[in-house]
Structures are given as structure tokens and as C-alpha cells.
Design a protein around this motif. Structure first.
Motif, PDB file in Angstrom:
ATOM      1  N   ASP A  43       0.513  -1.264   0.222  1.00 27.80           N
ATOM      2  CA  ASP A  43      -0.131  -0.060   0.101  1.00 27.80           C
ATOM      3  C   ASP A  43       1.047   1.106   0.311  1.00 27.80           C
ATOM      4  N   GLY A  48      -5.270   2.704   2.823  1.00 33.09           N
ATOM      5  CA  GLY A  48      -5.639   1.595   3.200  1.00 33.09           C
ATOM      6  C   GLY A  48      -6.192   0.576   2.125  1.00 33.09           C
ATOM      7  N   THR A  49      -5.558   0.333   0.862  1.00 29.48           N
ATOM      8  CA  THR A  49      -6.281  -0.132  -0.093  1.00 29.48           C
ATOM      9  C   THR A  49      -4.906  -0.412  -1.198  1.00 29.48           C
ATOM     10  N   ASP A  79     -13.145  -7.461  -5.769  1.00 30.31           N
ATOM     11  CA  ASP A  79     -13.918  -5.960  -5.181  1.00 30.31           C
ATOM     12  C   ASP A  79     -15.196  -6.206  -5.277  1.00 30.31           C
ATOM     13  N   SER A  83     -15.524  -0.034  -4.901  1.00 30.25           N
ATOM     14  CA  SER A  83     -14.417   0.266  -5.024  1.00 30.25           C
ATOM     15  C   SER A  83     -13.173   1.528  -6.385  1.00 30.25           C
ATOM     16  N   ASP A  87      -9.179  -3.506  -0.358  1.00 29.04           N
ATOM     17  CA  ASP A  87      -9.169  -3.393   0.788  1.00 29.04           C
ATOM     18  C   ASP A  87      -8.352  -4.739   1.237  1.00 29.04           C
TER      19      ASP A  87
END
Length: 102
Positions: A43, A48-49, A79, A83, A87
Motif C-alpha cells: 500500500d 488502506g487499499t 473488489d 471501490s 481492502d
């Protein structure tokens, strides 16, 4: 081959979205700590993704062979919340799935 892969991954992601499970239900707890570190390093923008580009880079480090276009495709399918990125939970489920078929 990609059609079968897509169908399998879509099915798994639909199940994930309908019945969320703890991440360690699919991955041994010992591996979970390692995957947290791998995810944090991958990341690069620290949001955070993982973007498709980050997905490509991290899975290449983990030994999976696919190009950037395939990484975009895999990211889109995995996904579950649409998004555009993965995540940690989605990353772990994808890792579990890819490990099973690798």
C-alpha cells in the motif's frame, strides 16, 4: 482459461459479499500476520487499499505471474464493494483463491 477464472473468482466474491467471514477463516492465522505486513508494504500511498497497480506489484512479489491488464481484471472481480481497489479483507480472500488454484 480467463473465462473459467473469472467465473470462479466472481462466484467466490459473491459468496464473500453475502456471507462475510473472518479473514483467518480462509487463511491460517500464522499467514495472516505475514499478509498484514505484505499488504502494508504494498500500500504505497498508505490509503488502506491496493490499486490495480499495487495489486500487480504485490502479487508479483508473492510469485504469481500476471501482467498489469490481468491485475486490473483480477482487482475488478475481487473488489466486492466496487471501490476500484482491494481492502485487506479482499486482498486476503484473493490470495487464498489464487493459492488454491496455483
Amino acid at each position: 482459461y480467463m473465462g473459467l477464472f473469472s467465473s470462479l473468482l466472481k462466484s467466490r466474491c459473491r459468496i464473500m459479499a453475502q456471507q462475510p467471514k473472518p479473514v483467518d477463516g480462509d487463511i491460517v492465522t500464522k499467514q495472516l500476520d505475514t499478509l498484514k505486513k505484505v499488504f502494508a508494504e504494498a500500500d504505497t500511498d498508505k490509503n488502506g487499499t491496493l490499486s490495480p497497480k499495487e495489486v500487480h506489484a504485490v502479487y508479483a512479489k508473492l510469485g504469481f505471474k500476471f501482467n498489469e491488464m490481468q491485475a486490473q481484471f483480477i482487482t475488478k472481480i475481487a473488489d466486492a464493494n466496487s471501490s476500484g481497489s482491494l481492502d485487506f479483507h479482499q486482498f486476503c480472500h484473493l490470495y487464498g483463491f489464487l493459492s488454491d488454484i496455483n
